[in-house]
Design an enzyme around this catalytic site. Structure first.
Site, PDB file in Angstrom:
ATOM      1  N   GLN A  12      -0.013   9.042  14.301  1.00 20.70           N
ATOM      2  CA  GLN A  12       0.619   9.209  12.845  1.00 20.70           C
ATOM      3  C   GLN A  12       1.519   8.041  12.625  1.00 20.70           C
ATOM      4  O   GLN A  12       1.764   7.872  11.495  1.00 20.70           O
ATOM      5  CB  GLN A  12       1.298  10.690  12.651  1.00 20.70           C
ATOM      6  CG  GLN A  12       0.278  11.852  12.662  1.00 20.70           C
ATOM      7  CD  GLN A  12       0.792  12.997  13.034  1.00 20.70           C
ATOM      8  OE1 GLN A  12       0.979  13.790  12.158  1.00 20.70           O
ATOM      9  NE2 GLN A  12       1.150  13.177  14.344  1.00 20.70           N
ATOM     10  N   ARG A  13       2.008   7.257  13.597  1.00 24.38           N
ATOM     11  CA  ARG A  13       3.032   6.293  13.394  1.00 24.38           C
ATOM     12  C   ARG A  13       2.387   4.869  13.371  1.00 24.38           C
ATOM     13  O   ARG A  13       3.066   3.941  13.331  1.00 24.38           O
ATOM     14  CB  ARG A  13       4.398   6.247  13.935  1.00 24.38           C
ATOM     15  CG  ARG A  13       5.303   7.327  13.825  1.00 24.38           C
ATOM     16  CD  ARG A  13       6.489   7.305  14.168  1.00 24.38           C
ATOM     17  NE  ARG A  13       6.790   6.396  15.436  1.00 24.38           N
ATOM     18  CZ  ARG A  13       7.568   6.996  16.278  1.00 24.38           C
ATOM     19  NH1 ARG A  13       8.054   8.134  16.407  1.00 24.38           N
ATOM     20  NH2 ARG A  13       7.813   6.121  17.476  1.00 24.38           N
ATOM     21  N   ARG A  68      -7.890  26.659  19.396  1.00 22.20           N
ATOM     22  CA  ARG A  68      -7.730  25.208  20.005  1.00 22.20           C
ATOM     23  C   ARG A  68      -6.576  24.716  19.367  1.00 22.20           C
ATOM     24  O   ARG A  68      -6.402  24.813  18.266  1.00 22.20           O
ATOM     25  CB  ARG A  68      -8.927  24.561  19.959  1.00 22.20           C
ATOM     26  CG  ARG A  68     -10.238  25.323  20.554  1.00 22.20           C
ATOM     27  CD  ARG A  68      -9.840  25.193  21.998  1.00 22.20           C
ATOM     28  NE  ARG A  68     -10.940  26.028  22.616  1.00 22.20           N
ATOM     29  CZ  ARG A  68     -12.147  25.848  23.420  1.00 22.20           C
ATOM     30  NH1 ARG A  68     -12.344  24.485  23.270  1.00 22.20           N
ATOM     31  NH2 ARG A  68     -12.747  26.809  23.751  1.00 22.20           N
ATOM     32  N   GLY A 105      12.345   5.418  15.066  1.00 24.03           N
ATOM     33  CA  GLY A 105      10.849   5.388  15.438  1.00 24.03           C
ATOM     34  C   GLY A 105      10.469   4.389  14.719  1.00 24.03           C
ATOM     35  O   GLY A 105      10.781   3.960  13.317  1.00 24.03           O
ATOM     36  N   THR A 154      10.289   6.243   7.143  1.00 23.84           N
ATOM     37  CA  THR A 154      10.217   7.115   7.916  1.00 23.84           C
ATOM     38  C   THR A 154       8.790   7.862   7.489  1.00 23.84           C
ATOM     39  O   THR A 154       8.579   8.053   6.259  1.00 23.84           O
ATOM     40  CB  THR A 154      11.218   8.263   8.163  1.00 23.84           C
ATOM     41  OG1 THR A 154      10.553   9.335   9.027  1.00 23.84           O
ATOM     42  CG2 THR A 154      11.830   8.880   7.077  1.00 23.84           C
ATOM     43  N   ILE A 155       8.035   8.325   8.573  1.00 23.61           N
ATOM     44  CA  ILE A 155       6.837   9.025   8.305  1.00 23.61           C
ATOM     45  C   ILE A 155       7.247  10.534   8.090  1.00 23.61           C
ATOM     46  O   ILE A 155       6.610  11.109   7.273  1.00 23.61           O
ATOM     47  CB  ILE A 155       5.828   8.998   9.538  1.00 23.61           C
ATOM     48  CG1 ILE A 155       6.356   9.739  10.562  1.00 23.61           C
ATOM     49  CG2 ILE A 155       5.392   7.587   9.694  1.00 23.61           C
ATOM     50  CD1 ILE A 155       5.392  10.110  11.786  1.00 23.61           C
ATOM     51  N   ASP A 156       8.430  10.904   8.209  1.00 20.95           N
ATOM     52  CA  ASP A 156       8.935  12.264   7.831  1.00 20.95           C
ATOM     53  C   ASP A 156       9.393  12.426   6.372  1.00 20.95           C
ATOM     54  O   ASP A 156       9.482  13.568   5.868  1.00 20.95           O
ATOM     55  CB  ASP A 156      10.225  12.463   8.761  1.00 20.95           C
ATOM     56  CG  ASP A 156      10.056  12.333  10.254  1.00 20.95           C
ATOM     57  OD1 ASP A 156       8.587  12.463  10.550  1.00 20.95           O
ATOM     58  OD2 ASP A 156      10.918  12.281  10.800  1.00 20.95           O
TER      59      ASP A 156
HETATM   60  O1  F6P Z   1      10.955  10.402  12.921  1.00 21.67           O
HETATM   61  C1  F6P Z   1       9.840   9.787  13.108  1.00 21.67           C
HETATM   62  C2  F6P Z   1       9.202  10.839  14.189  1.00 21.67           C
HETATM   63  O2  F6P Z   1       7.655  10.378  14.436  1.00 21.67           O
HETATM   64  C3  F6P Z   1       9.028  12.281  14.158  1.00 21.67           C
HETATM   65  O3  F6P Z   1       8.215  12.696  13.230  1.00 21.67           O
HETATM   66  C4  F6P Z   1       8.946  12.463  15.682  1.00 21.67           C
HETATM   67  O4  F6P Z   1       9.617  14.065  15.686  1.00 21.67           O
HETATM   68  C5  F6P Z   1       9.840  11.665  16.315  1.00 21.67           C
HETATM   69  O5  F6P Z   1       9.839  10.500  15.531  1.00 21.67           O
HETATM   70  C6  F6P Z   1       9.156  11.368  17.501  1.00 21.67           C
HETATM   71  O6  F6P Z   1      10.232  10.440  18.413  1.00 21.67           O
HETATM   72  P1  F6P Z   1       9.645   9.469  19.574  1.00 21.67           P
HETATM   73  O7  F6P Z   1       8.669   8.609  19.048  1.00 21.67           O
HETATM   74  O8  F6P Z   1      11.113   9.270  20.037  1.00 21.67           O
HETATM   75  O9  F6P Z   1       8.905  10.391  20.471  1.00 21.67           O
END
Ligand code: F6P
Length: 357
Positions: free
Chosen positions: A283-284, A275, A11, A134-136
Site C-alpha cells: 500500500q506504500r 480467509r 514511513g 502519509t498514506i494514513d
Molecule cells: O504511517 C504509515 C504506515 O504505513 C501505517 O499505515 C502503518 O501502521 C505503519 O506505517 C507501518 O509502519 P512500518 O513501515 O514501520 O512497519
C-alpha cells in the site's frame, strides 16, 4: 540566493519524490541561485551530518518514482530529547548541522511524528516548512495528505481481486488495510471496492453485529461477504480497556492482527469459511497515482513560494482545493480522525454497508 535543506522522515509513501521535485522546480524556476542539501534517512542525516549537495539531475525523472531518493527512517519524537547511545544531544546536533550549512530553511516531508519534531525545531529557532505525507491521511489541518490517494488505489485493487475469488468460492474474506490509528484508508478503499462490512478504529465493532450482517447477506442469496478491516480496528469490548490493558491483550493474543481474530470469531460463531488477506506495505509502494502527482506538484510549488516569501514555521496544506499555510504550532500533535457521524459514514450506512456498530 537560497540555501535549503530537505529530508523525508517516517514511513515512506509513493509521492515523496514528486513533492521534493515540486519544491525544487518552484525554487529554481524563480531564483537566480539555489543550493539544496539532501539529508539521508530523515532526521538521522540531520543529527549525524549525513548529507549531500543535490543537483538538478537528482530531481530529474522522479515525478513518477515511488519511495524517496533520500531514504528515510523512524526517529520517534518522544526520544528526541534523550541522548543517543554515545551521549549525543540530538536536538543540538540537528541545530549544529543547520547552522554549519548556513541554511535559510529546512523542508521536512513526513507524517504526524515527523511534524512534531519539525515543530520542535521551529521552537528552537530554525526556519521550517513541513509537507504533509502519509498514506494514513491523519494529519490535522489538511484535507488530504500525499500518498493517501495512491494507497487507496492499491488497497482498492486488492479488494477488487479478492472480490472475484470470494464470489467463486462463496467465502467470507477479510482484507486488512493499513492506516495506523485511523480508518481513512480503509473507509475509502472499502467504499471504492464495494466492501460489505467496514471496521474502523473510530467505530468500535460488536462481533455479533458483524456476523448478523454476514447472515443477512447469505439470506438475501449472496454467497460471499467482503470485509475491509483497518489494522487499528477495535471491538467495543476492547475499546473499554485502558491503553495498558489493551496493549497487554495484544501482546498475549494468539492472532497476528485484529483481522485474524475477527476471522476466527466469525468462523466460530456462524461456521463460515473465512480467509484473511493483508496487502501490507504494498500500500506504500509503486508509483504515485496522477492525483497525487498533481497534489504534490501544487504543494511543492506552494512550499517554494513560502520559502521565497520567507514565511516559515508552516505546514503547506490543502484546504477546499486551495494550498494554504498552516502554522505548525496550531496543528502539531493533533490527529485527524474519521468522525463517526460524518456524512460519508451516514451515506455508506444508507447504502447498507455495515460498520459492525
Ligand atoms: O504511517 C504509515 C504506515 O504505513 C501505517 O499505515 C502503518 O501502521 C505503519 O506505517 C507501518 O509502519 P512500518 O513501515 O514501520 O512497519
Amino acid at each position: 540566493m537560497k540555501r535549503i535543506g530537505m529530508l523525508t522522515s517516517g514511513g515512506d509513501c509513493q509521492a515523496l519524490n514528486a513533492t521534493m521535485r515540486g519544491v525544487v522546480k518552484g525554487l529554481s524556476n524563480n531564483l537566480d541561485e539555489l543550493e539544496v542539501y539532501g539529508f539521508y534517512e530523515g532526521y538521522k542525516g540531520l543529527i549525524y551530518g549525513k548529507y549531500r549537495l543535490l543537483t538538478s539531475a537528482d530531481f530529474s525523472g522522479i515525478l513518477t518514482k515511488g519511495g524517496t531518493i533520500l531514504g528515510t527512517s523512524r526517529q520517534p519524537f518522544k526520544l528526541m530529547h534523550d541522548p543517543d547511545e554515545n551521549g549525543l544531544n540530538k536536538v543540538e546536533a540537528m541545530k549544529h548541522t543547520y547552522y554549519k550549512l548556513n541554511l535559510d530553511c529546512l523542508v521536512i516531508l513526513g507524517g504526524n511524528g515527523t511534524q512534531k519534531t519539525a515543530n520542535l525545531l521551529r521552537e528552537e529557532g530554525l526556519n521550517i516548512i513541513h509537507l504533509p505525507k502519509t498514506i494514513d491521511n491523519d494529519i490535522y489541518g489538511t484535507d488530504v495528505t500525499f500518498g493517501f490517494q495512491s494507497a487507496i488505489n492499491i488497497a482498492s485493487e486488492a479488494i477488487d481481486c479478492i472480490h472475484t475469488t470470494a464470489a467463486s468460492h462463496n467465502r467470507v474474506f477479510i482484507i486488512e488495510v493499513m492506516g495506523h490509528k485511523v480508518g481513512w484508508l480503509t473507509l475509502y478503499a472499502g467504499i471504492a471496492a464495494g466492501a460489505d462490512i467496514i471496521l474502523l478504529p473510530e467505530i468500535p465493532y460488536d462481533i455479533d453485529k458483524v456476523t448478523k450482517a454476514i447472515e443477512k447477506r447469505a439470506k438475501a442469496g449472496k454467497g460471499f461477504t467482503i470485509l475491509a478491516v483497518a489494522e487499528g480496528a477495535i471491538s467495543k469490548k476492547d475499546a473499554k480497556l485502558s491503553k495498558k490493558e489493551y496493549k497487554k491483550k495484544l501482546e498475549n493474543s494468539p492472532y497476528p492482527s485484529v483481522s485474524y481474530e475477527v476471522a476466527a470469531q466469525i468462523q466460530k460463531k456462524i461456521g463460515v469459511d473465512t480467509r484473511v488477506t493483508v496487502p501490507g506495505h504494498t500500500q506504500r509502494g509503486g508509483a504515485p497515482c496522477p492525483y497525487d502527482r498533481v497534489l504534490c506538484s501544487r504543494l511543492g510549488a506552494a512550499a517554494a513560494q513560502a520559502i521565497i516569501d520567507e514565511d516559515y514555521g508552516n505546514m503547506i496544506a490543502m484546504k477546499a482545493n486551495k494550498t494554504v499555510r498552516v502554522p505548525l504550532e496550531k496543528v502539531a500533535g493533533k490527529l485527524k480522525v474519521v468522525e463517526k457521524d460524518s456524512q460519508i459514514i451516514k451515506e455508506a450506512k444508507f447504502m447498507g454497508i455495515s460498520f459492525g456498530d
